[in-house]
Structure formats: structure tokens, C-alpha cells
Design a protein around this motif. Structure first.
Motif, PDB file in Angstrom:
ATOM      1  N   GLU A   1      -8.091   3.394   1.441  1.00  0.00           N
ATOM      2  CA  GLU A   1      -8.500   3.365   2.836  1.00  0.00           C
ATOM      3  C   GLU A   1      -7.879   4.573   3.525  1.00  0.00           C
ATOM      4  O   GLU A   1      -6.694   4.839   3.356  1.00  0.00           O
ATOM      5  CB  GLU A   1      -8.003   2.067   3.490  1.00  0.00           C
ATOM      6  N   ARG A   2      -8.679   5.315   4.266  1.00  0.00           N
ATOM      7  CA  ARG A   2      -8.184   6.502   4.967  1.00  0.00           C
ATOM      8  C   ARG A   2      -7.488   6.110   6.256  1.00  0.00           C
ATOM      9  O   ARG A   2      -8.037   5.407   7.092  1.00  0.00           O
ATOM     10  CB  ARG A   2      -9.336   7.435   5.299  1.00  0.00           C
ATOM     11  N   LYS A   3      -6.214   6.561   6.381  1.00  0.00           N
ATOM     12  CA  LYS A   3      -5.425   6.351   7.599  1.00  0.00           C
ATOM     13  C   LYS A   3      -4.507   7.546   7.773  1.00  0.00           C
ATOM     14  O   LYS A   3      -3.877   7.980   6.812  1.00  0.00           O
ATOM     15  CB  LYS A   3      -4.556   5.087   7.507  1.00  0.00           C
ATOM     16  N   ASP A   4      -4.404   8.036   8.990  1.00  0.00           N
ATOM     17  CA  ASP A   4      -3.465   9.120   9.307  1.00  0.00           C
ATOM     18  C   ASP A   4      -3.619  10.342   8.406  1.00  0.00           C
ATOM     19  O   ASP A   4      -2.641  10.987   8.050  1.00  0.00           O
ATOM     20  CB  ASP A   4      -2.012   8.611   9.222  1.00  0.00           C
ATOM     21  N   GLY A   5      -4.839  10.625   7.990  1.00  0.00           N
ATOM     22  CA  GLY A   5      -5.071  11.787   7.148  1.00  0.00           C
ATOM     23  C   GLY A   5      -4.761  11.592   5.674  1.00  0.00           C
ATOM     24  O   GLY A   5      -4.867  12.517   4.883  1.00  0.00           O
TER      25      GLY A   5
ATOM     26  N   ALA B   1      -6.933  -3.933  -5.338  1.00  0.00           N
ATOM     27  CA  ALA B   1      -8.246  -4.474  -5.011  1.00  0.00           C
ATOM     28  C   ALA B   1      -8.466  -5.835  -5.657  1.00  0.00           C
ATOM     29  O   ALA B   1      -9.293  -6.611  -5.216  1.00  0.00           O
ATOM     30  CB  ALA B   1      -9.341  -3.513  -5.469  1.00  0.00           C
ATOM     31  N   ASP B   2      -7.715  -6.107  -6.700  1.00  0.00           N
ATOM     32  CA  ASP B   2      -7.868  -7.338  -7.462  1.00  0.00           C
ATOM     33  C   ASP B   2      -6.599  -8.173  -7.292  1.00  0.00           C
ATOM     34  O   ASP B   2      -5.531  -7.778  -7.772  1.00  0.00           O
ATOM     35  CB  ASP B   2      -8.101  -6.999  -8.935  1.00  0.00           C
ATOM     36  N   PRO B   3      -6.685  -9.319  -6.614  1.00  0.00           N
ATOM     37  CA  PRO B   3      -5.484 -10.124  -6.359  1.00  0.00           C
ATOM     38  C   PRO B   3      -4.789 -10.619  -7.626  1.00  0.00           C
ATOM     39  O   PRO B   3      -3.604 -10.931  -7.609  1.00  0.00           O
ATOM     40  CB  PRO B   3      -5.998 -11.291  -5.514  1.00  0.00           C
TER      41      PRO B   3
ATOM     42  N   GLU C   1       0.840  -1.191   0.000  1.00  0.00           N
ATOM     43  CA  GLU C   1       0.000   0.000   0.000  1.00  0.00           C
ATOM     44  C   GLU C   1       0.877   1.244   0.000  1.00  0.00           C
ATOM     45  O   GLU C   1       2.028   1.207   0.432  1.00  0.00           O
ATOM     46  CB  GLU C   1      -0.964   0.011   1.187  1.00  0.00           C
ATOM     47  N   ALA C   2       0.309   2.331  -0.515  1.00  0.00           N
ATOM     48  CA  ALA C   2       1.043   3.600  -0.589  1.00  0.00           C
ATOM     49  C   ALA C   2       0.036   4.729  -0.677  1.00  0.00           C
ATOM     50  O   ALA C   2      -1.113   4.527  -1.076  1.00  0.00           O
ATOM     51  CB  ALA C   2       1.964   3.616  -1.802  1.00  0.00           C
ATOM     52  N   HIS C   3       0.480   5.926  -0.314  1.00  0.00           N
ATOM     53  CA  HIS C   3      -0.365   7.109  -0.493  1.00  0.00           C
ATOM     54  C   HIS C   3       0.173   7.890  -1.686  1.00  0.00           C
ATOM     55  O   HIS C   3       1.229   7.564  -2.248  1.00  0.00           O
ATOM     56  CB  HIS C   3      -0.452   7.950   0.784  1.00  0.00           C
ATOM     57  N   VAL C   4      -0.559   8.914  -2.071  1.00  0.00           N
ATOM     58  CA  VAL C   4      -0.217   9.670  -3.279  1.00  0.00           C
ATOM     59  C   VAL C   4       1.211  10.199  -3.211  1.00  0.00           C
ATOM     60  O   VAL C   4       1.967  10.092  -4.175  1.00  0.00           O
ATOM     61  CB  VAL C   4      -1.231  10.812  -3.516  1.00  0.00           C
ATOM     62  N   THR C   5       1.588  10.745  -2.064  1.00  0.00           N
ATOM     63  CA  THR C   5       2.933  11.316  -1.943  1.00  0.00           C
ATOM     64  C   THR C   5       4.004  10.250  -2.156  1.00  0.00           C
ATOM     65  O   THR C   5       5.010  10.497  -2.817  1.00  0.00           O
ATOM     66  CB  THR C   5       3.116  11.985  -0.560  1.00  0.00           C
ATOM     67  N   GLY C   6       3.792   9.071  -1.610  1.00  0.00           N
ATOM     68  CA  GLY C   6       4.740   7.979  -1.808  1.00  0.00           C
ATOM     69  C   GLY C   6       4.842   7.566  -3.263  1.00  0.00           C
ATOM     70  O   GLY C   6       5.941   7.331  -3.781  1.00  0.00           O
ATOM     71  N   LEU C   7       3.697   7.486  -3.937  1.00  0.00           N
ATOM     72  CA  LEU C   7       3.714   7.130  -5.361  1.00  0.00           C
ATOM     73  C   LEU C   7       4.357   8.225  -6.199  1.00  0.00           C
ATOM     74  O   LEU C   7       5.062   7.936  -7.167  1.00  0.00           O
ATOM     75  CB  LEU C   7       2.289   6.837  -5.849  1.00  0.00           C
ATOM     76  N   MET C   8       4.137   9.484  -5.807  1.00  0.00           N
ATOM     77  CA  MET C   8       4.787  10.593  -6.519  1.00  0.00           C
ATOM     78  C   MET C   8       6.301  10.430  -6.466  1.00  0.00           C
ATOM     79  O   MET C   8       6.991  10.617  -7.476  1.00  0.00           O
ATOM     80  CB  MET C   8       4.406  11.936  -5.870  1.00  0.00           C
ATOM     81  N   GLY C   9       6.822  10.069  -5.305  1.00  0.00           N
ATOM     82  CA  GLY C   9       8.262   9.895  -5.152  1.00  0.00           C
ATOM     83  C   GLY C   9       8.787   8.709  -5.938  1.00  0.00           C
ATOM     84  O   GLY C   9       9.819   8.802  -6.613  1.00  0.00           O
ATOM     85  N   CYS C  10       8.076   7.588  -5.870  1.00  0.00           N
ATOM     86  CA  CYS C  10       8.510   6.379  -6.598  1.00  0.00           C
ATOM     87  C   CYS C  10       8.517   6.593  -8.103  1.00  0.00           C
ATOM     88  O   CYS C  10       9.423   6.132  -8.791  1.00  0.00           O
ATOM     89  CB  CYS C  10       7.583   5.207  -6.286  1.00  0.00           C
ATOM     90  N   LEU C  11       7.500   7.271  -8.593  1.00  0.00           N
ATOM     91  CA  LEU C  11       7.323   7.401 -10.037  1.00  0.00           C
ATOM     92  C   LEU C  11       7.852   8.725 -10.594  1.00  0.00           C
ATOM     93  O   LEU C  11       7.862   8.913 -11.813  1.00  0.00           O
ATOM     94  CB  LEU C  11       5.838   7.250 -10.390  1.00  0.00           C
TER      95      LEU C  11
ATOM     96  N   ARG D   1      -9.113   3.134  -9.587  1.00  0.00           N
ATOM     97  CA  ARG D   1     -10.187   2.880  -8.612  1.00  0.00           C
ATOM     98  C   ARG D   1     -11.514   2.662  -9.315  1.00  0.00           C
ATOM     99  O   ARG D   1     -12.267   1.744  -8.972  1.00  0.00           O
ATOM    100  CB  ARG D   1     -10.333   4.048  -7.646  1.00  0.00           C
ATOM    101  N   ALA D   2     -11.820   3.505 -10.282  1.00  0.00           N
ATOM    102  CA  ALA D   2     -13.085   3.402 -11.012  1.00  0.00           C
ATOM    103  C   ALA D   2     -13.210   2.062 -11.724  1.00  0.00           C
ATOM    104  O   ALA D   2     -14.316   1.539 -11.880  1.00  0.00           O
ATOM    105  CB  ALA D   2     -13.209   4.552 -12.010  1.00  0.00           C
ATOM    106  N   GLN D   3     -12.083   1.506 -12.122  1.00  0.00           N
ATOM    107  CA  GLN D   3     -12.087   0.217 -12.819  1.00  0.00           C
ATOM    108  C   GLN D   3     -11.984  -0.964 -11.851  1.00  0.00           C
ATOM    109  O   GLN D   3     -11.927  -2.117 -12.274  1.00  0.00           O
ATOM    110  CB  GLN D   3     -10.941   0.164 -13.828  1.00  0.00           C
ATOM    111  N   GLY D   4     -11.914  -0.686 -10.557  1.00  0.00           N
ATOM    112  CA  GLY D   4     -11.897  -1.746  -9.552  1.00  0.00           C
ATOM    113  C   GLY D   4     -10.558  -2.440  -9.371  1.00  0.00           C
ATOM    114  O   GLY D   4     -10.501  -3.534  -8.813  1.00  0.00           O
ATOM    115  N   LEU D   5      -9.479  -1.804  -9.833  1.00  0.00           N
ATOM    116  CA  LEU D   5      -8.170  -2.445  -9.718  1.00  0.00           C
ATOM    117  C   LEU D   5      -7.435  -2.049  -8.441  1.00  0.00           C
ATOM    118  O   LEU D   5      -6.583  -2.793  -7.959  1.00  0.00           O
ATOM    119  CB  LEU D   5      -7.309  -2.129 -10.943  1.00  0.00           C
ATOM    120  N   VAL D   6      -7.728  -0.861  -7.911  1.00  0.00           N
ATOM    121  CA  VAL D   6      -7.159  -0.448  -6.623  1.00  0.00           C
ATOM    122  C   VAL D   6      -8.287   0.016  -5.714  1.00  0.00           C
ATOM    123  O   VAL D   6      -9.376   0.366  -6.169  1.00  0.00           O
ATOM    124  CB  VAL D   6      -6.080   0.661  -6.756  1.00  0.00           C
ATOM    125  N   LYS D   7      -7.994   0.012  -4.426  1.00  0.00           N
ATOM    126  CA  LYS D   7      -8.945   0.515  -3.431  1.00  0.00           C
ATOM    127  C   LYS D   7      -8.200   1.480  -2.525  1.00  0.00           C
ATOM    128  O   LYS D   7      -6.966   1.480  -2.469  1.00  0.00           O
ATOM    129  CB  LYS D   7      -9.543  -0.642  -2.626  1.00  0.00           C
TER     130      LYS D   7
END
Length: 103
Positions: free
Chosen positions: A71-75, A82-84, A38-48, A63-69
Motif C-alpha cells: 500500500e502506498r503511503k508517504d511516498g 496478505a494471508d492471515p 507493516e514495513a517499507h523496503v528501507t525498514g526491511l533492509m535494516g532489519c535483515l 507479492r506475486a504469490q499472494g503472501l504480502v500486499k
């Protein structure tokens, strides 16, 4: 698991998934999430090395296509697969069998 040759609905579903993953940024995002869990937007920005607007836009599509989900944590919204099948697909793409033609 259905077979493509006999199940048109399954073939349509897989074709939809592959079309979504046909964009390099979305494919990279799914690959990163398959490795880190799992990652948040900031983490993905750094990786990519991409701006927030692009990362957020592509995550929304995944998300709209059901491939990722999300979850809110720590703001933050933390994204995960979402799809194994995505983790298995990335593993196959990164480590193809030795008996493939041209290898």
C-alpha cells in the motif's frame, strides 16, 4: 478448513506456500511482517541487513504469490501480510508445542 488427506487442491496450495517460504530471506521477511504489521523496503533492509535489490526482489516474489500486499503511503510502498495464515504459521514455528518429539 480443508484437510490435507482429503483435499488435493488444498494440499497443493499449502505446498506452494511452503515452497515459497523455503527460502531463508523470504521466511525472515514474513516473520518480520508478522511481528511489526507493516514495513517499507528501507525498514526491511535494516532489519535483515540486506541490500535494497535483494529485499525488493524477494518482496516482489512474495507479492506475486499472494503472501504480502503493498500500500502506498508517504511516498513508500508499505508491505504487510496478505494471508492471515502466515502470522499463525510464524507463531507456530517460533513457539512449537512442548510435546513435539526431540523437545
Amino acid at each position: 478448513m480443508p484437510e490435507f488427506s482429503s483435499d488435493r487442491d488444498y494440499a497443493d496450495e499449502v505446498a506452494r506456500i511452503l515452497k515459497v517460504l523455503g527460502h531463508p530471506t523470504r521466511l525472515q521477511m514474513v516473520a518480520v511482517l508478522s511481528h511489526v504489521g507493516e514495513a517499507h523496503v528501507t525498514g526491511l533492509m535494516g532489519c535483515l541487513e540486506l541490500p535494497q535489490a535483494i529485499v525488493s526482489q524477494q518482496l516482489a516474489l512474495l507479492r506475486a504469490q499472494g503472501l504480502v500486499k503493498a500500500e502506498r503511503k508517504d511516498g513508500y510502498a508499505w508491505y504487510s501480510l496478505a494471508d492471515p495464515r502466515m502470522k499463525r504459521l510464524i507463531r507456530c514455528l517460533e513457539n512449537p508445542p512442548d510435546d513435539l518429539p526431540g523437545r
